[in-house]
Write a protein that holds these residues in place. Sequence first.
Motif, PDB file in Angstrom:
ATOM      1  N   ALA A  63      -4.019  -4.235   7.073  1.00  0.00           N
ATOM      2  CA  ALA A  63      -3.999  -5.465   6.133  1.00  0.00           C
ATOM      3  C   ALA A  63      -2.765  -5.618   5.861  1.00  0.00           C
ATOM      4  CB  ALA A  63      -4.756  -4.923   4.914  1.00  0.00           C
ATOM      5  N   ASN A  64      -1.634  -4.978   6.201  1.00  0.00           N
ATOM      6  CA  ASN A  64      -0.244  -5.139   5.617  1.00  0.00           C
ATOM      7  C   ASN A  64      -0.253  -5.104   4.146  1.00  0.00           C
ATOM      8  OD1 ASN A  64       2.297  -6.086   5.933  1.00  0.00           O
ATOM      9  ND2 ASN A  64       1.930  -7.357   7.580  1.00  0.00           N
ATOM     10  N   HIS A  65      -0.689  -3.935   3.908  1.00  0.00           N
ATOM     11  CA  HIS A  65      -1.059  -3.960   2.242  1.00  0.00           C
ATOM     12  C   HIS A  65      -0.227  -2.571   1.988  1.00  0.00           C
ATOM     13  CE1 HIS A  65      -3.349  -2.865  -1.421  1.00  0.00           C
ATOM     14  NE2 HIS A  65      -2.329  -3.398  -1.805  1.00  0.00           N
ATOM     15  N   PHE A  66       0.992  -2.631   1.254  1.00  0.00           N
ATOM     16  CA  PHE A  66       1.773  -1.658   0.696  1.00  0.00           C
ATOM     17  C   PHE A  66       1.904  -1.592  -0.800  1.00  0.00           C
ATOM     18  CE2 PHE A  66       2.679  -2.842   5.265  1.00  0.00           C
ATOM     19  CZ  PHE A  66       2.230  -1.374   5.720  1.00  0.00           C
ATOM     20  N   PRO A  67       2.713  -0.839  -1.532  1.00  0.00           N
ATOM     21  CA  PRO A  67       2.917  -0.918  -2.603  1.00  0.00           C
ATOM     22  C   PRO A  67       3.380  -2.395  -3.313  1.00  0.00           C
ATOM     23  CG  PRO A  67       3.446   1.215  -2.125  1.00  0.00           C
ATOM     24  CD  PRO A  67       3.410   0.554  -0.961  1.00  0.00           C
ATOM     25  N   MET A  68       3.036  -2.884  -4.464  1.00  0.00           N
ATOM     26  CA  MET A  68       3.353  -3.947  -5.089  1.00  0.00           C
ATOM     27  C   MET A  68       3.795  -3.808  -6.363  1.00  0.00           C
ATOM     28  SD  MET A  68       1.419  -7.321  -3.437  1.00  0.00           S
ATOM     29  CE  MET A  68      -0.334  -6.627  -3.557  1.00  0.00           C
ATOM     30  N   PRO A  69       4.490  -4.458  -7.083  1.00  0.00           N
ATOM     31  CA  PRO A  69       4.568  -4.201  -8.496  1.00  0.00           C
ATOM     32  C   PRO A  69       3.660  -4.543  -9.330  1.00  0.00           C
ATOM     33  CG  PRO A  69       6.479  -5.373  -7.948  1.00  0.00           C
ATOM     34  CD  PRO A  69       5.535  -5.253  -6.780  1.00  0.00           C
ATOM     35  N   ILE A  70       2.718  -5.245  -8.973  1.00  0.00           N
ATOM     36  CA  ILE A  70       1.467  -5.663  -9.810  1.00  0.00           C
ATOM     37  C   ILE A  70       0.580  -4.746  -9.672  1.00  0.00           C
ATOM     38  CG2 ILE A  70       1.319  -8.462 -10.142  1.00  0.00           C
ATOM     39  CD1 ILE A  70      -0.274  -8.412  -7.827  1.00  0.00           C
ATOM     40  N   GLU A  71       0.565  -3.747  -8.765  1.00  0.00           N
ATOM     41  CA  GLU A  71      -0.485  -2.724  -8.730  1.00  0.00           C
ATOM     42  C   GLU A  71       0.240  -1.430  -9.216  1.00  0.00           C
ATOM     43  OE1 GLU A  71      -2.522  -3.677  -4.316  1.00  0.00           O
ATOM     44  OE2 GLU A  71      -0.788  -2.473  -4.365  1.00  0.00           O
ATOM     45  N   ALA A  72       1.343  -1.284  -9.512  1.00  0.00           N
ATOM     46  CA  ALA A  72       1.991  -0.279 -10.031  1.00  0.00           C
ATOM     47  C   ALA A  72       2.005  -0.271 -11.444  1.00  0.00           C
ATOM     48  CB  ALA A  72       3.495  -0.059  -9.558  1.00  0.00           C
ATOM     49  N   THR A  73       1.684  -1.892 -12.208  1.00  0.00           N
ATOM     50  CA  THR A  73       1.871  -1.850 -13.412  1.00  0.00           C
ATOM     51  C   THR A  73       0.740  -1.166 -14.236  1.00  0.00           C
ATOM     52  OG1 THR A  73       2.965  -4.014 -13.290  1.00  0.00           O
ATOM     53  CG2 THR A  73       1.799  -3.764 -15.273  1.00  0.00           C
ATOM     54  N   GLY A  74       1.114  -0.371 -15.365  1.00  0.00           N
ATOM     55  CA  GLY A  74       0.376   0.277 -16.065  1.00  0.00           C
ATOM     56  C   GLY A  74      -0.298   1.722 -15.585  1.00  0.00           C
ATOM     57  N   ARG A  75       0.173   1.912 -14.427  1.00  0.00           N
ATOM     58  CA  ARG A  75      -0.257   3.144 -13.629  1.00  0.00           C
ATOM     59  C   ARG A  75       0.790   4.212 -13.665  1.00  0.00           C
ATOM     60  NH1 ARG A  75      -2.584   2.903  -8.444  1.00  0.00           N
ATOM     61  NH2 ARG A  75      -3.379   4.867  -9.319  1.00  0.00           N
ATOM     62  N   ASP A  76       0.118   5.404 -13.634  1.00  0.00           N
ATOM     63  CA  ASP A  76       1.313   6.650 -13.632  1.00  0.00           C
ATOM     64  C   ASP A  76       1.930   7.011 -12.379  1.00  0.00           C
ATOM     65  OD1 ASP A  76       0.358   6.806 -16.321  1.00  0.00           O
ATOM     66  OD2 ASP A  76      -0.793   8.590 -15.906  1.00  0.00           O
ATOM     67  N   PRO A  77       1.186   7.041 -11.094  1.00  0.00           N
ATOM     68  CA  PRO A  77       1.786   7.615 -10.036  1.00  0.00           C
ATOM     69  C   PRO A  77       3.046   6.695  -9.528  1.00  0.00           C
ATOM     70  CG  PRO A  77      -0.238   6.904  -9.370  1.00  0.00           C
ATOM     71  CD  PRO A  77      -0.336   6.865 -10.870  1.00  0.00           C
ATOM     72  N   LEU A 124       4.016   4.747  -6.290  1.00  0.00           N
ATOM     73  CA  LEU A 124       3.323   4.206  -5.187  1.00  0.00           C
ATOM     74  C   LEU A 124       4.404   4.152  -4.064  1.00  0.00           C
ATOM     75  CD1 LEU A 124       0.951   1.248  -6.963  1.00  0.00           C
ATOM     76  CD2 LEU A 124       0.815   3.854  -6.687  1.00  0.00           C
ATOM     77  N   VAL A 125       4.011   4.912  -2.948  1.00  0.00           N
ATOM     78  CA  VAL A 125       5.001   5.150  -1.913  1.00  0.00           C
ATOM     79  C   VAL A 125       4.302   4.361  -0.631  1.00  0.00           C
ATOM     80  CG1 VAL A 125       6.184   6.652  -0.439  1.00  0.00           C
ATOM     81  CG2 VAL A 125       6.163   7.236  -2.909  1.00  0.00           C
ATOM     82  N   GLY A 126       4.957   3.771   0.266  1.00  0.00           N
ATOM     83  CA  GLY A 126       4.351   3.149   1.442  1.00  0.00           C
ATOM     84  C   GLY A 126       5.408   2.876   2.476  1.00  0.00           C
ATOM     85  N   ARG A 127       4.892   2.442   3.610  1.00  0.00           N
ATOM     86  CA  ARG A 127       5.899   1.979   4.550  1.00  0.00           C
ATOM     87  C   ARG A 127       6.838   3.096   4.847  1.00  0.00           C
ATOM     88  NH1 ARG A 127       8.677  -3.447   5.960  1.00  0.00           N
ATOM     89  NH2 ARG A 127       7.727  -2.697   7.633  1.00  0.00           N
TER      90      ARG A 127
END
Lengths: 354, 354
Positions: free
Chosen positions: B278-292, B294-297
């Motif tokens: 899906a060509n889906h990797f970490p994005m800022p909007i997904e990291a917002t408000g979260r603890d870990p 996010l690593v990818g690519r």
Amino acid sequence: MSKSYRIAILGATGAVGAELLDLLASRNFPVASLKLLASPRSAGKSLPFQGENIVVEAVSDRAFDNVDIVLASAGGSTAKAWAAKAVAAGAVVIDNSSAFRMEPHVPLVVPEVNPQAAARHQGIIANPNCTTILMTVAVWPLHQVKRVQRIVAATYQSASGAGARAMEEVKIQAQAILNGETPVAEILPYPLAFNLFPHNSPLNDLGYCEEEMKMVNETRKIFNDQNIRVTATCVRVPVLRAHSEAINLEFETPMSVQEAKEILQNAPGVQIIEDWQANHFPMPIEATGRDPVLVGRIRQDISHPHGLEIWLCGDQIRKGAALNAVQIAEVLIEKNWLQPATSENQLSATSNRG
Amino acid sequence: MSKSYRIAILGATGAVGAELLDLLASRNFPVASLKLLASPRSAGKSLPFQGENIVVEAVSDRAFDNVDIVLASAGGSTAKAWAAKAVAAGAVVIDNSSAFRMEPHVPLVVPEVNPQAAARHQGIIANPNCTTILMTVAVWPLHQVKRVQRIVAATYQSASGAGARAMEEVKIQAQAILNGETPVAEILPYPLAFNLFPHNSPLNDLGYCEEEMKMVNETRKIFNDQNIRVTATCVRVPVLRAHSEAINLEFETPMSVQEAKEILQNAPGVQIIEDWQANHFPMPIEATGRDPVLVGRIRQDISHPHGLEIWLCGDQIRKGAALNAVQIAEVLIEKNWLQPATSENQLSATSNRG
């Protein structure tokens, strides 16, 4: 140079097409006649050029009759469908798509870097990818003085690279977010306003996306240096139309900041923007609508004895696409290279023109 | 662990202060009492905590009496002015500013990386810079298995790093641009909406900005490895609160993608986001408000035989600041390290706790 040329723009109604029209006018390109070609969907529209309104025609088998130069910016499949016909009709095609870039017999040209490669065309000349053009304009002059062995690039690519509709979508998304609504992504794969994501072109088995591999492979071809090692991380950012790049260079022997600055100050197509007191370096909003590649933050890389860091911004539609294509056409005219190279004049081109 | 602790938040009314309050509640931190401290300007406001409204007090000489742990997020000058007083009053200060980070006697701690360093505190423990925290959480587990010799980082830093008012300003600028007006930059040095610029912290003689030097020097201190070579290009982008980083790693010996993935899958504080289809990797909007982080690519670097490329996103206010500070406090409690180390127990800490 009183001679003028019969020009066709294929993909005239797109963002690059609009810029091509603007550049032909503003650069006083010697236009004898101008044909605007597009898909049947866009035919019948009219676009202004030097005080005239020119009606857009649907591209067809006879559309390239009486045309000297085709500036094509219509995507890979359209380019593949029509380029051979244009060449058969006697035109030179300068194609902005990725369709022909890596074909061995098609020159891939950045006029500031390898204008002589254009001499060897057999009817088609490819315009490189935007990120590659911007990087090579800045790195080539340095590479000429001290060989660059490795490039580690990270890009900050604007929405315009995904087309005019993506630019519009980012604005609509931004307004939605400011209104407290959920942004919608239709052209782009994910919301881009106030967000960013790795470039969403297809990935290869090594995990590099096409955009990154263009930087790797096109740079090698343009530099005519199969040994230069390039890696890149390409990222789409919520900027409208200029791209930025953080470029880490490893030279064969040390390149001082002073030397790099002197080289870049005299490099064609480069403008240095460095106000260390004001912390002012190239920004996309300053590169937008402008010709040069803006370079700044030229620093010794403290992590490598032969390393140098540079930062650049350039207008993705202008130098990254339309301007580079028009410059190629200007080279062809100035050097009298419009005729396709035959086996013989290719040899003479290599020895006399290179 | 039934014991609970008397906590003070210095800089309670800022963006990090708000996140600290949220984290103390959501993590069921053993809070016996909570004091909210801020500048006299903010005193008198009240903030909710676990159903109570707590009135913000102006920081003063007696403010640290009867406090076990101070979570400070009030800028360098405030930290310098008050930290020693808090320590003298018997508190441990976990400081989010850059004031003490490079002081030799002050531990600089990322709990996933060097929790044992906290044992040696003498009253003050420094929370690293956000970009450094995010990078070290992802790189340390790899570095443990195969030594990282060099890091080339490019950052994509959100407005939140410049404070809550900068976040607000970006939105105001975006609305102005969408309205066809000229954006105004008051908090930020240049318009950031639909633009970006190199991080505007002060530049050193080598042309590196402070933010970049933090990544260089803090990483060395946290890793306790003065030989790791780091270069960085820090860039502010129009994203609201999560940072992204493109990180190129050169290992002493080759690190395969498979090996790196296995290491990172089991690494504390790391979540791998990789959907290659899906060509889906970490994005800022997904990291917002979260603890870990996010690593990818995770890719083999095709330009270096021992190279690896990774891409990461992390919430700059959360793991990049408030969460890391709360985690340090949790380490102190869990390990019973609240007491400052004396010369003797420092030695025993080094041998027993390290």
